[in-house]
Motif scaffolding. Sequence first.
Motif, PDB file in Angstrom:
ATOM      1  N   PHE A   1     -46.618  22.249 -31.548  1.00 47.56           N
ATOM      2  CA  PHE A   1     -47.664  21.354 -31.815  1.00 47.56           C
ATOM      3  C   PHE A   1     -47.731  20.025 -30.951  1.00 47.56           C
ATOM      4  CE2 PHE A   1     -44.877  19.713 -35.285  1.00 47.56           C
ATOM      5  CZ  PHE A   1     -45.050  18.100 -35.061  1.00 47.56           C
ATOM      6  N   ASP A   2     -49.008  19.598 -30.938  1.00 43.66           N
ATOM      7  CA  ASP A   2     -49.022  18.376 -30.167  1.00 43.66           C
ATOM      8  C   ASP A   2     -50.388  17.729 -30.648  1.00 43.66           C
ATOM      9  OD1 ASP A   2     -49.561  16.225 -28.253  1.00 43.66           O
ATOM     10  OD2 ASP A   2     -48.481  17.487 -26.769  1.00 43.66           O
ATOM     11  N   ILE A   3     -50.097  16.543 -31.657  1.00 43.71           N
ATOM     12  CA  ILE A   3     -51.048  15.629 -32.157  1.00 43.71           C
ATOM     13  C   ILE A   3     -51.799  15.172 -31.128  1.00 43.71           C
ATOM     14  CG2 ILE A   3     -51.650  14.067 -33.774  1.00 43.71           C
ATOM     15  CD1 ILE A   3     -49.432  14.777 -35.255  1.00 43.71           C
ATOM     16  N   LEU A   4     -51.280  14.560 -30.145  1.00 41.60           N
ATOM     17  CA  LEU A   4     -51.911  13.707 -28.900  1.00 41.60           C
ATOM     18  C   LEU A   4     -52.762  14.721 -27.971  1.00 41.60           C
ATOM     19  CD1 LEU A   4     -51.516  10.780 -28.245  1.00 41.60           C
ATOM     20  CD2 LEU A   4     -50.112  11.599 -26.363  1.00 41.60           C
ATOM     21  N   ARG A   5     -52.460  15.756 -27.753  1.00 46.77           N
ATOM     22  CA  ARG A   5     -53.386  16.721 -27.017  1.00 46.77           C
ATOM     23  C   ARG A   5     -54.507  17.225 -27.719  1.00 46.77           C
ATOM     24  NH1 ARG A   5     -50.277  21.111 -26.705  1.00 46.77           N
ATOM     25  NH2 ARG A   5     -49.273  20.605 -24.638  1.00 46.77           N
ATOM     26  N   GLN A   6     -54.217  17.540 -29.184  1.00 42.44           N
ATOM     27  CA  GLN A   6     -55.087  18.144 -29.859  1.00 42.44           C
ATOM     28  C   GLN A   6     -56.293  16.712 -30.084  1.00 42.44           C
ATOM     29  OE1 GLN A   6     -55.641  20.921 -30.681  1.00 42.44           O
ATOM     30  NE2 GLN A   6     -56.959  21.155 -32.530  1.00 42.44           N
ATOM     31  N   LEU A   7     -55.802  15.552 -30.138  1.00 44.58           N
ATOM     32  CA  LEU A   7     -56.759  14.522 -30.379  1.00 44.58           C
ATOM     33  C   LEU A   7     -57.859  14.303 -29.251  1.00 44.58           C
ATOM     34  CD1 LEU A   7     -57.643  12.111 -32.251  1.00 44.58           C
ATOM     35  CD2 LEU A   7     -55.849  10.571 -30.803  1.00 44.58           C
ATOM     36  N   CYS A   8     -57.246  14.748 -28.082  1.00 43.45           N
ATOM     37  CA  CYS A   8     -58.033  14.712 -26.907  1.00 43.45           C
ATOM     38  C   CYS A   8     -58.835  15.868 -26.766  1.00 43.45           C
ATOM     39  CB  CYS A   8     -56.932  14.740 -25.657  1.00 43.45           C
ATOM     40  SG  CYS A   8     -57.988  14.867 -24.037  1.00 43.45           S
ATOM     41  N   MET A   9     -58.549  17.212 -27.202  1.00 46.17           N
ATOM     42  CA  MET A   9     -59.142  18.310 -27.099  1.00 46.17           C
ATOM     43  C   MET A   9     -60.342  18.224 -28.107  1.00 46.17           C
ATOM     44  SD  MET A   9     -56.548  21.586 -26.700  1.00 46.17           S
ATOM     45  CE  MET A   9     -55.662  21.950 -25.374  1.00 46.17           C
ATOM     46  N   THR A  10     -60.163  17.530 -29.225  1.00 43.37           N
ATOM     47  CA  THR A  10     -61.434  17.602 -30.370  1.00 43.37           C
ATOM     48  C   THR A  10     -62.073  16.298 -30.095  1.00 43.37           C
ATOM     49  OG1 THR A  10     -59.812  16.115 -31.856  1.00 43.37           O
ATOM     50  CG2 THR A  10     -60.179  18.747 -31.820  1.00 43.37           C
ATOM     51  N   GLY A  11     -61.948  15.411 -28.870  1.00 37.17           N
ATOM     52  CA  GLY A  11     -62.725  14.200 -28.731  1.00 37.17           C
ATOM     53  C   GLY A  11     -62.497  13.124 -29.876  1.00 37.17           C
ATOM     54  N   GLY A  12     -61.461  13.077 -30.836  1.00 31.54           N
ATOM     55  CA  GLY A  12     -61.143  12.276 -31.860  1.00 31.54           C
ATOM     56  C   GLY A  12     -62.294  12.589 -32.866  1.00 31.54           C
ATOM     57  N   ARG A  13     -62.705  13.800 -32.967  1.00 31.39           N
ATOM     58  CA  ARG A  13     -63.726  13.947 -34.001  1.00 31.39           C
ATOM     59  C   ARG A  13     -63.009  14.228 -35.560  1.00 31.39           C
ATOM     60  NH1 ARG A  13     -65.863  16.677 -29.956  1.00 31.39           N
ATOM     61  NH2 ARG A  13     -65.073  18.491 -30.566  1.00 31.39           N
ATOM     62  N   ILE A  14     -61.677  14.821 -35.327  1.00 34.94           N
ATOM     63  CA  ILE A  14     -60.949  14.969 -36.622  1.00 34.94           C
ATOM     64  C   ILE A  14     -59.728  14.142 -36.773  1.00 34.94           C
ATOM     65  CG2 ILE A  14     -59.760  16.984 -37.533  1.00 34.94           C
ATOM     66  CD1 ILE A  14     -61.537  18.672 -35.781  1.00 34.94           C
ATOM     67  N   GLY A  15     -59.756  13.375 -37.933  1.00 35.39           N
ATOM     68  CA  GLY A  15     -58.698  12.808 -38.366  1.00 35.39           C
ATOM     69  C   GLY A  15     -57.718  13.174 -39.413  1.00 35.39           C
ATOM     70  N   SER A  16     -56.996  12.256 -39.779  1.00 35.70           N
ATOM     71  CA  SER A  16     -55.923  12.638 -40.829  1.00 35.70           C
ATOM     72  C   SER A  16     -56.634  12.798 -42.262  1.00 35.70           C
ATOM     73  CB  SER A  16     -54.752  12.024 -41.073  1.00 35.70           C
ATOM     74  OG  SER A  16     -55.034  10.659 -41.112  1.00 35.70           O
ATOM     75  N   ILE A  17     -57.668  12.069 -42.298  1.00 40.05           N
ATOM     76  CA  ILE A  17     -58.396  12.120 -43.714  1.00 40.05           C
ATOM     77  C   ILE A  17     -59.586  12.901 -43.617  1.00 40.05           C
ATOM     78  CG2 ILE A  17     -59.957  10.501 -45.052  1.00 40.05           C
ATOM     79  CD1 ILE A  17     -58.579   8.179 -43.981  1.00 40.05           C
ATOM     80  N   PRO A  18     -59.914  13.918 -44.285  1.00 37.81           N
ATOM     81  CA  PRO A  18     -61.028  15.109 -44.189  1.00 37.81           C
ATOM     82  C   PRO A  18     -62.082  14.423 -44.015  1.00 37.81           C
ATOM     83  CG  PRO A  18     -59.116  15.519 -45.972  1.00 37.81           C
ATOM     84  CD  PRO A  18     -59.005  14.142 -45.676  1.00 37.81           C
ATOM     85  N   GLY A  19     -63.007  15.064 -43.240  1.00 37.55           N
ATOM     86  CA  GLY A  19     -64.552  14.406 -42.995  1.00 37.55           C
ATOM     87  C   GLY A  19     -64.617  13.345 -42.175  1.00 37.55           C
ATOM     88  N   LYS A  20     -63.432  12.670 -41.678  1.00 36.43           N
ATOM     89  CA  LYS A  20     -63.702  11.470 -41.046  1.00 36.43           C
ATOM     90  C   LYS A  20     -63.023  11.573 -39.719  1.00 36.43           C
ATOM     91  CE  LYS A  20     -64.074   8.265 -45.058  1.00 36.43           C
ATOM     92  NZ  LYS A  20     -63.491   6.829 -45.590  1.00 36.43           N
ATOM     93  N   PRO A  21     -63.505  10.913 -38.871  1.00 36.08           N
ATOM     94  CA  PRO A  21     -63.010  10.955 -37.459  1.00 36.08           C
ATOM     95  C   PRO A  21     -61.610  10.070 -37.489  1.00 36.08           C
ATOM     96  CG  PRO A  21     -64.578   9.325 -37.633  1.00 36.08           C
ATOM     97  CD  PRO A  21     -64.614  10.012 -38.676  1.00 36.08           C
TER      98      PRO A  21
END
Length: 344
Positions: A207-227
Amino acid sequence: MLLILSVLTSTNAQNKKDSIPSFLGVSYMPAQNWKVWNVTNDDGDFLKHKFDVNSQSTFEGNFGINKIGVRLGLSANIENNFIGKAYRYGGYIGYKSIWLRIQSSKVSGSVEWSGTNPTSFPRTNTFASNYFTIELLKSSKAYKVMAGGAEMNRILGTYWGIGYTTLSIPLKISTLTTPGGRENQKFGKPAYDSLFKAKYYTASFGFDILRQLCMTGGRIGSIPGKPAQKFGIYAATQDKIGFGPGTHSDFAVRMAEEQNPGLKFVDPKGFSTLVHYYLSVGFRYTVTIKPMFMVFAAGYDFEGAGIINFGGAADTKTDLGWESSFFYVAHGVTFKIYLSWIGK
């Protein structure tokens, strides 16, 4: 930067229906540190490595990465490997839901041999080689079995892949002799290989949190429903296993035979396995300047592997067998940047 923008723009224009956005990731380790240990030291720990400080570069992204990789001297087609061929074929048919990662570093330094030594072989030897990995990666559906389900998977960015790795490094060789039969093997006089070479086809998962953050454009964060927040921490990990040929040099064959007169070195080419682990942790900061989303990060990368070599048994009293398995670690501070096309 203009080259990166042109790649992302052209790739985005071609891939409107991609399952992942156009993105590019670059990681640079200015000083990579290496350490090697022999699996077998019952016959003495006689070889000491002194590695030079070299850098490591990693590039990943969907298919537009080749325009940048070639410009910077990194080619997917090194040694005409199967992964490079699959990458080219995928580009031709427009299969863009996978991405490519290319990693390369120089491995160089010197070794010093402190064991018994034939006069025709140097006690010190310099070496220089390239450590190269290419991988085709794809997002996994691990959320179907993992805790937290799809939402957690969207944060972690689990993936799987196949790859190709080449590694060349000096190592100690434990020689094996027998009066007859493998069950009666014992150690002979050890030698060293000036440059053992191995090639592996690999399978990996991570898994790669950094790459995933890039792929989702920062729209999904660790707090549900918030970027995602602009500043945060990241982690990435990968488990990998590989299989392929491992070959001892002519130097190793000649030295081992001179150390053990009257015996003939068995086939210097054997079957080699790679069990590899990678971990990266650090801090990251995001910037959005539409149509681009950018992630800047600094952290520490660690990788370690066990190399287990097979095929060196001594069966007869004239055979000179070998055992040359070893472990290595490589680590250092890294700087990373990820860019993705998020549109206007």
